[in-house]
Design a protein around this motif. Sequence first.
Motif, PDB file in Angstrom:
ATOM      1  N   MET A   1      -5.493  -0.850  17.445  1.00 19.54           N
ATOM      2  CA  MET A   1      -6.322  -0.396  16.352  1.00 19.54           C
ATOM      3  C   MET A   1      -5.964  -1.113  15.040  1.00 19.54           C
ATOM      4  N   ASN A   2      -6.973  -1.436  14.241  1.00 23.56           N
ATOM      5  CA  ASN A   2      -6.731  -1.996  12.920  1.00 23.56           C
ATOM      6  C   ASN A   2      -6.043  -0.951  12.049  1.00 23.56           C
ATOM      7  N   GLN A   3      -5.125  -1.387  11.191  1.00 20.62           N
ATOM      8  CA  GLN A   3      -4.348  -0.447  10.391  1.00 20.62           C
ATOM      9  C   GLN A   3      -5.214   0.438   9.504  1.00 20.62           C
ATOM     10  N   ARG A   4      -6.382  -0.028   9.115  1.00 18.89           N
ATOM     11  CA  ARG A   4      -7.225   0.803   8.261  1.00 18.89           C
ATOM     12  C   ARG A   4      -7.798   2.000   9.017  1.00 18.89           C
ATOM     13  N   ASP A   5      -7.691   1.970  10.349  1.00 16.62           N
ATOM     14  CA  ASP A   5      -8.235   3.050  11.175  1.00 16.62           C
ATOM     15  C   ASP A   5      -7.159   3.934  11.786  1.00 16.62           C
TER      16      ASP A   5
ATOM     17  N   THR B   1       1.310   2.694  11.884  1.00 16.18           N
ATOM     18  CA  THR B   1       2.059   2.393  13.093  1.00 16.18           C
ATOM     19  C   THR B   1       1.083   1.867  14.137  1.00 16.18           C
ATOM     20  N   PRO B   2       1.455   0.858  14.919  1.00 16.42           N
ATOM     21  CA  PRO B   2       0.520   0.287  15.895  1.00 16.42           C
ATOM     22  C   PRO B   2       0.112   1.304  16.955  1.00 16.42           C
TER      23      PRO B   2
ATOM     24  N   PHE C   1      -8.172  -5.365   3.751  1.00 15.33           N
ATOM     25  CA  PHE C   1      -7.351  -5.153   4.941  1.00 15.33           C
ATOM     26  C   PHE C   1      -7.151  -6.457   5.691  1.00 15.33           C
ATOM     27  N   GLU C   2      -6.177  -6.427   6.610  1.00 17.09           N
ATOM     28  CA  GLU C   2      -5.775  -7.640   7.302  1.00 17.09           C
ATOM     29  C   GLU C   2      -6.218  -7.634   8.761  1.00 17.09           C
TER      30      GLU C   2
ATOM     31  N   ARG D   1       0.837  -1.199   0.000  1.00 17.71           N
ATOM     32  CA  ARG D   1       0.000   0.000   0.000  1.00 17.71           C
ATOM     33  C   ARG D   1       0.874   1.253   0.000  1.00 17.71           C
ATOM     34  N   GLU D   2       1.175   1.712  -1.216  1.00 16.67           N
ATOM     35  CA  GLU D   2       2.131   2.799  -1.356  1.00 16.67           C
ATOM     36  C   GLU D   2       1.633   4.109  -0.760  1.00 16.67           C
ATOM     37  N   TYR D   3       0.326   4.399  -0.856  1.00 12.26           N
ATOM     38  CA  TYR D   3      -0.149   5.673  -0.319  1.00 12.26           C
ATOM     39  C   TYR D   3       0.060   5.741   1.185  1.00 12.26           C
ATOM     40  N   GLU D   4      -0.391   4.712   1.896  1.00 14.31           N
ATOM     41  CA  GLU D   4      -0.232   4.713   3.347  1.00 14.31           C
ATOM     42  C   GLU D   4       1.244   4.685   3.746  1.00 14.31           C
ATOM     43  N   ARG D   5       2.062   3.946   2.987  1.00 11.74           N
ATOM     44  CA  ARG D   5       3.485   3.873   3.292  1.00 11.74           C
ATOM     45  C   ARG D   5       4.153   5.236   3.087  1.00 11.74           C
TER      46      ARG D   5
END
Length: 691
Positions: free
Chosen positions: A307-311, A321-322, A553-554, A200-204
């Motif tokens: 939190m889930n990474q999508r949030d 980041t967690p 999402f994972e 996921r390049e945008y989030e990265r």
Amino acid sequence: MARIGVDVGGTNTDLVLECAKGVFYHKVPTTLKNQSIGVVQGVRGICDQAGIDPSEVETIVHGTTTATNITIEHNGAECGMITTHGFRDILHIGRHKRPYNFSLHFDVPWQSQPLVKRRNRVAVRERILPPTGEIAQPLDEQAVRDACTLFRKRGIGSVVIGFMFSFLNDAHEARAKEIVLEEIPGAYVTMSSELARVMREYERFSTAAMNCYVGPKTSYYLRDLDARLREAGVTSKLRIMQSNGGVSTVESCARRPIRILMSGPAGGVIGGAAEGQMAGTPNIITVDIGGTSADISTIPGGQLKIMNQRDTYVSGYPVLTPMIDLVTIGAGGGSVAFIDDAGGFNVGPRSAGSEPGPACYGRGGDEPTVTDAQIVLGRLDPDMALGGDLRLDADLARKAVEEKIARPLGLSVKDAALGIIRIINNNMALAIRSNSVARGIDPREFSIMPFGGAGPLHGVALAEAVSARDVVVPVAPGITAAVGLLKTDLQYEHTEAGILILNSASDTELARINGHVEKLRAAVHEELDADGIARDAQDLKIIAECRYQGQGFELRADFPDGPLTQENKQLIIDSFHDAHEQDYGYAYRKAEVELITLRVIGSASVRRIEIPKVQPTDGSSIDRALMFVRPTTFDCGRTLETPRYDRTKLLAGDRVPGPAILVQHNSTTLVPPGYVAETLDYGNTRISKGA
């Protein structure tokens, strides 16, 4: 040896010290221009209070909002970005989602206030291909040097490097970083692959951009604080609370400040969970209400939720980041009440902070705040704030409420003040529901745990609004977040992309995954080794982040002990199905499961602060704690003569019937009519409806 927890909020800096002489609490105003000044003053003050020398302090654990405030106030570093040719506008396009599908008027932060302006984003030719990470086009090193020339010309010293598919092969990003440091010595450089080695390049790219945006100021603050503490004679280790609930070193957080974007609120959630265990109440909803904001988290069964990474958004920007699962809204003691241009009655999110602060502070502020309303209603005694250390002016509070709210709306001052309290309580109740009911959690099975300086004044009203079981007030509500800092462990995390279909994975693919795991384990061990943690004290946990093939999402799944084999890979598959069923209510047990990311979490346990039990009641009257009686107005609108009790003089088992107010140095607890406050074993208080 002594240990100190320091939590810096928007209004006050809270401290707790544990040493051989006992546990001590302290609170000082936050120095907004340079928070480290207030921290050092607080450390000196609490050491004096405990009668110890600052040199006796072994460890200081710090929760900070420095990085968070930069994102809120949009005053981070001017950044430059070097990215793959053809992908210059990834940070602008994002996921091309409309935040509000049917609105023509909405703000998209990553476009209206980009972390890296378009003119500072430079595309260079290079290309790495999936799925193996092979190099299809070498990096154009001269183009990187030309970009650095442009950045130097524009005075840019913070540089983001984000290339396509660098999570599979970071060779180009690493070489670009070397060139940037050659061309711009001392630059603050972030590679996307070193922060979020995931797809996921945008989030990265957004994560790397955020790191560079907050990095220079945050790293300066952390290192400046470390230096000032040493000048003050404190030679202890300084540790920083991270968003995931673990603590890390100054150097690690200075390099990766995105890890501490939720540093301050995380301490409160951990402290709240520990208080729930002390009270024998595992299901709690923490509500940390300070001067500026309210942080809300739901803790089922005493287990913190990540939190889930999508949030994981901060101020509207995605950050991989967690983070502990929590909701933050602009609601606190300093939240300003105002009438908007349309005549609407609003409270927050803008805050008066500590400078000038609420009108009652007498520091020049003339806008009414929640604190001013509490004084008008008689719930806060002007001569008792911070045990009398902070003198408040009731006349200024009344004047502000009257002139700005009551008179324009044609209300009495009392009704205007009640209106301020009801609006702020309703705002917080909506946030509580969004973190509980909206996620399938029934608040009727949970206790509200209000803390922060303002929290216990709102606890019962919030419990009524969401139909919670009861209210549990911590031992030192105003210092709970600081206490949480001394109840957490050292923690580091590293990730690696490991994309494959588990059900049909070959032995070769499984061997590749095992290689990634060993690489991650070595990276985590290296950080813990550098922190002086013996290998036998290091605990490593491996997590497989999976999804059904084709999902967006994972979810986290368990990884087997030892190497991944054809025989034990089913453990990951079953764990993912279980996680999916728990989160969404269903699972496709026959569907193929795709492993996306490997995550290794390394931790090392530290000694936890021990809160002593209070003396059990001897059967004597609670009048031993009675201070005085004053009129107080409650939410029902009635004004009643209400006794004040010194909470520190109440014994375990004492029951205080409402109406009553429990007073202590760092906070004030409101017990409305019809409720009873019972002191528990450790001095915490349970407030429930009377028989």
